[in-house]
Write a protein that holds these residues in place. Structure first.
Motif, PDB file in Angstrom:
ATOM      1  N   PRO A 224       0.812  -1.221   0.000  1.00 24.67           N
ATOM      2  CA  PRO A 224       0.000   0.000   0.000  1.00 24.67           C
ATOM      3  C   PRO A 224       0.844   1.268   0.000  1.00 24.67           C
ATOM      4  O   PRO A 224       1.974   1.291   0.496  1.00 24.67           O
ATOM      5  N   GLU A 225       0.260   2.326  -0.573  1.00 21.48           N
ATOM      6  CA  GLU A 225       0.850   3.663  -0.616  1.00 21.48           C
ATOM      7  C   GLU A 225      -0.211   4.656  -0.178  1.00 21.48           C
ATOM      8  O   GLU A 225      -1.405   4.377  -0.265  1.00 21.48           O
ATOM      9  N   GLU A 226       0.208   5.815   0.263  1.00 16.86           N
ATOM     10  CA  GLU A 226      -0.751   6.882   0.569  1.00 16.86           C
ATOM     11  C   GLU A 226      -1.068   7.626  -0.717  1.00 16.86           C
ATOM     12  O   GLU A 226      -0.168   8.052  -1.438  1.00 16.86           O
ATOM     13  N   VAL A 227      -2.372   7.762  -0.999  1.00 17.44           N
ATOM     14  CA  VAL A 227      -2.834   8.392  -2.227  1.00 17.44           C
ATOM     15  C   VAL A 227      -3.678   9.608  -1.871  1.00 17.44           C
ATOM     16  O   VAL A 227      -4.565   9.532  -1.006  1.00 17.44           O
ATOM     17  N   GLU A 228      -3.401  10.719  -2.524  1.00 18.69           N
ATOM     18  CA  GLU A 228      -4.185  11.934  -2.308  1.00 18.69           C
ATOM     19  C   GLU A 228      -5.427  11.883  -3.185  1.00 18.69           C
ATOM     20  O   GLU A 228      -5.345  11.688  -4.402  1.00 18.69           O
ATOM     21  N   THR A 229      -6.616  12.019  -2.581  1.00 18.20           N
ATOM     22  CA  THR A 229      -7.879  12.013  -3.318  1.00 18.20           C
ATOM     23  C   THR A 229      -8.747  13.168  -2.830  1.00 18.20           C
ATOM     24  O   THR A 229      -8.477  13.757  -1.764  1.00 18.20           O
ATOM     25  N   PRO A 230      -9.802  13.513  -3.563  1.00 20.10           N
ATOM     26  CA  PRO A 230     -10.743  14.534  -3.072  1.00 20.10           C
ATOM     27  C   PRO A 230     -11.388  14.164  -1.749  1.00 20.10           C
ATOM     28  O   PRO A 230     -11.921  15.033  -1.051  1.00 20.10           O
ATOM     29  N   LEU A 231     -11.348  12.878  -1.382  1.00 20.40           N
ATOM     30  CA  LEU A 231     -11.917  12.426  -0.114  1.00 20.40           C
ATOM     31  C   LEU A 231     -10.895  12.434   1.012  1.00 20.40           C
ATOM     32  O   LEU A 231     -11.204  12.065   2.142  1.00 20.40           O
ATOM     33  N   GLY A 232      -9.668  12.849   0.697  1.00 24.83           N
ATOM     34  CA  GLY A 232      -8.603  12.858   1.698  1.00 24.83           C
ATOM     35  C   GLY A 232      -7.495  11.892   1.323  1.00 24.83           C
ATOM     36  O   GLY A 232      -7.553  11.203   0.301  1.00 24.83           O
ATOM     37  N   ARG A 233      -6.468  11.824   2.162  1.00 18.54           N
ATOM     38  CA  ARG A 233      -5.370  10.888   1.934  1.00 18.54           C
ATOM     39  C   ARG A 233      -5.807   9.489   2.366  1.00 18.54           C
ATOM     40  O   ARG A 233      -6.296   9.298   3.484  1.00 18.54           O
ATOM     41  N   GLU A 262      -7.374  -0.818   1.361  1.00 21.30           N
ATOM     42  CA  GLU A 262      -6.883  -2.016   2.045  1.00 21.30           C
ATOM     43  C   GLU A 262      -8.001  -2.829   2.692  1.00 21.30           C
ATOM     44  O   GLU A 262      -7.812  -4.006   2.968  1.00 21.30           O
ATOM     45  N   ASP A 263      -9.140  -2.209   2.965  1.00 22.04           N
ATOM     46  CA  ASP A 263     -10.210  -2.929   3.643  1.00 22.04           C
ATOM     47  C   ASP A 263     -10.808  -3.979   2.713  1.00 22.04           C
ATOM     48  O   ASP A 263     -10.434  -4.110   1.547  1.00 22.04           O
ATOM     49  N   GLU A 264     -11.756  -4.748   3.217  1.00 22.72           N
ATOM     50  CA  GLU A 264     -12.303  -5.870   2.451  1.00 22.72           C
ATOM     51  C   GLU A 264     -13.052  -5.442   1.198  1.00 22.72           C
ATOM     52  O   GLU A 264     -13.205  -6.236   0.253  1.00 22.72           O
ATOM     53  N   ARG A 265     -13.502  -4.181   1.133  1.00 25.14           N
ATOM     54  CA  ARG A 265     -14.230  -3.728  -0.061  1.00 25.14           C
ATOM     55  C   ARG A 265     -13.305  -3.518  -1.256  1.00 25.14           C
ATOM     56  O   ARG A 265     -13.747  -3.577  -2.393  1.00 25.14           O
ATOM     57  N   HIS A 266     -12.035  -3.229  -1.013  1.00 25.45           N
ATOM     58  CA  HIS A 266     -11.069  -3.005  -2.096  1.00 25.45           C
ATOM     59  C   HIS A 266     -11.619  -2.010  -3.120  1.00 25.45           C
ATOM     60  O   HIS A 266     -11.607  -2.264  -4.337  1.00 25.45           O
ATOM     61  N   VAL A 267     -12.083  -0.873  -2.633  1.00 31.50           N
ATOM     62  CA  VAL A 267     -12.667   0.147  -3.512  1.00 31.50           C
ATOM     63  C   VAL A 267     -11.561   0.845  -4.304  1.00 31.50           C
ATOM     64  O   VAL A 267     -10.607   1.353  -3.714  1.00 31.50           O
ATOM     65  N   VAL A 269      -9.834   3.823  -5.565  1.00 32.53           N
ATOM     66  CA  VAL A 269      -9.938   5.229  -5.177  1.00 32.53           C
ATOM     67  C   VAL A 269      -9.209   6.156  -6.137  1.00 32.53           C
ATOM     68  O   VAL A 269      -9.464   7.362  -6.163  1.00 32.53           O
ATOM     69  N   ALA A 270      -8.290   5.618  -6.930  1.00 34.49           N
ATOM     70  CA  ALA A 270      -7.565   6.433  -7.890  1.00 34.49           C
ATOM     71  C   ALA A 270      -6.969   5.528  -8.950  1.00 34.49           C
ATOM     72  O   ALA A 270      -6.754   4.331  -8.723  1.00 34.49           O
ATOM     73  N   ALA A 271      -6.703   6.091 -10.110  1.00 36.41           N
ATOM     74  CA  ALA A 271      -6.090   5.331 -11.188  1.00 36.41           C
ATOM     75  C   ALA A 271      -5.351   6.291 -12.107  1.00 36.41           C
ATOM     76  O   ALA A 271      -5.657   7.490 -12.163  1.00 36.41           O
ATOM     77  N   ARG A 272      -4.360   5.727 -12.828  1.00 38.60           N
ATOM     78  CA  ARG A 272      -3.564   6.540 -13.754  1.00 38.60           C
ATOM     79  C   ARG A 272      -3.247   5.717 -14.997  1.00 38.60           C
ATOM     80  O   ARG A 272      -2.830   4.571 -14.896  1.00 38.60           O
ATOM     81  N   LEU A 273      -3.464   6.331 -16.150  1.00 37.40           N
ATOM     82  CA  LEU A 273      -3.162   5.710 -17.434  1.00 37.40           C
ATOM     83  C   LEU A 273      -2.204   6.618 -18.185  1.00 37.40           C
ATOM     84  O   LEU A 273      -2.537   7.767 -18.480  1.00 37.40           O
ATOM     85  N   ARG A 274      -0.983   6.126 -18.459  1.00 38.50           N
ATOM     86  CA  ARG A 274       0.026   6.916 -19.176  1.00 38.50           C
ATOM     87  C   ARG A 274       0.346   6.270 -20.517  1.00 38.50           C
ATOM     88  O   ARG A 274       0.668   5.087 -20.573  1.00 38.50           O
ATOM     89  N   ILE A 285     -14.860  10.386  -6.195  1.00 41.54           N
ATOM     90  CA  ILE A 285     -15.477  11.553  -5.576  1.00 41.54           C
ATOM     91  C   ILE A 285     -16.778  11.204  -4.852  1.00 41.54           C
ATOM     92  O   ILE A 285     -17.327  12.029  -4.136  1.00 41.54           O
ATOM     93  N   GLU A 286     -17.270   9.971  -5.030  1.00 41.10           N
ATOM     94  CA  GLU A 286     -18.537   9.583  -4.396  1.00 41.10           C
ATOM     95  C   GLU A 286     -18.612   8.071  -4.265  1.00 41.10           C
ATOM     96  O   GLU A 286     -18.221   7.354  -5.189  1.00 41.10           O
ATOM     97  N   GLY A 287     -19.084   7.584  -3.113  1.00 42.15           N
ATOM     98  CA  GLY A 287     -19.323   6.165  -2.954  1.00 42.15           C
ATOM     99  C   GLY A 287     -18.489   5.477  -1.899  1.00 42.15           C
ATOM    100  O   GLY A 287     -18.671   4.292  -1.652  1.00 42.15           O
ATOM    101  N   TYR A 288     -17.569   6.226  -1.264  1.00 41.66           N
ATOM    102  CA  TYR A 288     -16.724   5.618  -0.239  1.00 41.66           C
ATOM    103  C   TYR A 288     -16.412   6.672   0.812  1.00 41.66           C
ATOM    104  O   TYR A 288     -16.082   7.809   0.482  1.00 41.66           O
ATOM    105  N   LYS A 289     -16.542   6.254   2.068  1.00 41.04           N
ATOM    106  CA  LYS A 289     -16.232   7.156   3.176  1.00 41.04           C
ATOM    107  C   LYS A 289     -14.989   6.639   3.882  1.00 41.04           C
ATOM    108  O   LYS A 289     -15.016   5.575   4.516  1.00 41.04           O
ATOM    109  N   PRO A 290     -13.869   7.362   3.748  1.00 40.14           N
ATOM    110  CA  PRO A 290     -12.640   6.897   4.392  1.00 40.14           C
ATOM    111  C   PRO A 290     -12.811   6.816   5.901  1.00 40.14           C
ATOM    112  O   PRO A 290     -13.561   7.600   6.502  1.00 40.14           O
ATOM    113  N   PRO A 291     -12.143   5.865   6.553  1.00 38.16           N
ATOM    114  CA  PRO A 291     -12.219   5.789   8.012  1.00 38.16           C
ATOM    115  C   PRO A 291     -11.606   7.026   8.643  1.00 38.16           C
ATOM    116  O   PRO A 291     -10.689   7.644   8.079  1.00 38.16           O
ATOM    117  N   LEU A 292     -12.134   7.398   9.793  1.00 40.31           N
ATOM    118  CA  LEU A 292     -11.605   8.568  10.489  1.00 40.31           C
ATOM    119  C   LEU A 292     -10.184   8.316  10.946  1.00 40.31           C
ATOM    120  O   LEU A 292      -9.853   7.231  11.447  1.00 40.31           O
TER     121      LEU A 292
END
Length: 301
Positions: A224-233, A262-267, A269-274, A285-292
């Motif tokens: 795992p890596e920390e990813v910056e998203t509109p929902l937070g890191r 990392e949780d069981e949903r494996h949502v 949250v970000a992707a990149r195509l180069r 931007i919608e559909g997942y609430k990061p844990p506090l």
């Protein structure tokens, strides 16, 4: 000169339209030689591991903002929406119905006169999670196509139909090709991957069918890596579908990376195509609430 400009506009429209769709859909490749640092652990169609309880439920909806960048150009180009539900269509009522909808938006595409309204639909057997039907409605600029793939799992054949909706008087093109008794398509594959254990420093392979062709998809899983998203890191596993290269689904050079929670949903949250035409990125931007996040404690004084 005007013809050259038109040709360039068509190529750009096609590339951005493809980017909107392919970005969060894990698409296939012919199997390559695994890296020496990776252990091959993936299931085949005969032993595909589907958990009794899926990590996603009917009614789930995930919405992504898609951006395009190259050199000094960077702009929002669309939204990508995934929905997972039970089919209401007969005779497929005992199946899951998965939709991926891509729509263009933003100033850049408006200035270029580019419009994309694509809908991919997968019908998946509830018991085995194997695809039985794939349906596509593609509207990119003046292009209007309907595509249908029907899988005969018992005889391991797929019938593929293409109709040009701008030429209603022309008969559809129909073909039949061999496939496997259990496959995914470019939409359902995302959900199949989410259902897997996703152990870092391993990879797995499964069969995928698109436009009548069947490939083997290899997905490499990294820590795992920390990813910056509109929902937070968000701390997320890094997945690298082996899409690009000779003998794979996309022959040109490029890179595709998808980050899933990392949780069981494996949502995703970000992707990149180069690729050579630029970089397309997507962020949830919608559909997942990061844990506090627990607040850091001040050291005792």
């Amino acid at each position: 000169m005007s013809g050259a400009r038109h040709s360039g506009s068509v190529r750009l429209r096609s590339r951005i339209g493809w980017g909107l769709i392919v970005l969060l859909v894990i698409v296939g490749s012919r199997p390559g030689r695994p890296s020496s640092s990776l252990q091959q652990t993936g299931p085949s169609e005969a032993t595909a591991r589907i958990p009794k309880t899926l990590p996603f439920s009917p009614g789930e909806k995930l919405v992504y903002q898609v951006r395009y960048s190259k050199f000094i150009i960077s702009a929002t180009v669309g939204k990508l929406t995934f929905t997972f539900d039970l089919s209401q269509e007969k005779p497929l009522t005992r199946h899951y119905h998965i939709r991926a909808e891509a729509r263009s938006e933003g100033v850049l595409l408006a200035l270029l006169g580019i419009t994309v309204e694509d809908l991919f639909e997968s019908f998946v057997d509830i018991e085995t999670f194997g695809v039985v039907r794939t349906r596509k409605n593609l509207a990119e600029g003046k292009t209007r196509l309907f595509q249908l793939a029907v899988f005969d799992r018992e005889n391991q054949r797929v019938t593929f139909v293409v109709r040009d909706l701008t030429r209603p008087d022309e008969p559809p093109k129909v073909g039949e090709k061999p496939t496997r008794d259990w496959v995914q398509d470019i939409v359902s594959a995302t959900y199949y991957v989410r259902s897997q254990p996703l152990v870092p420093n391993t990879s797995f392979v499964f069969p995928l069918s698109d436009e009548g062709e069947t490939f083997d998809l290899e997905v490499k899983v990294f820590p795992p890596e920390e990813v910056e998203t509109p929902l937070g890191r968000i701390k997320a596993l890094r997945l690298e579908p082996q899409v690009f290269g000779e003998g794979r689904l996309i022959k040109r050079e490029g890179e595709m990376v998808v980050w899933v929670t990392e949780d069981e949903r494996h949502v995703p949250v970000a992707a990149r195509l180069r690729t050579g035409f630029g970089t397309v990125t997507a962020q949830l931007i919608e559909g997942y609430k990061p844990p506090l996040q627990e607040p850091s404690k001040e050291p005792d004084t």
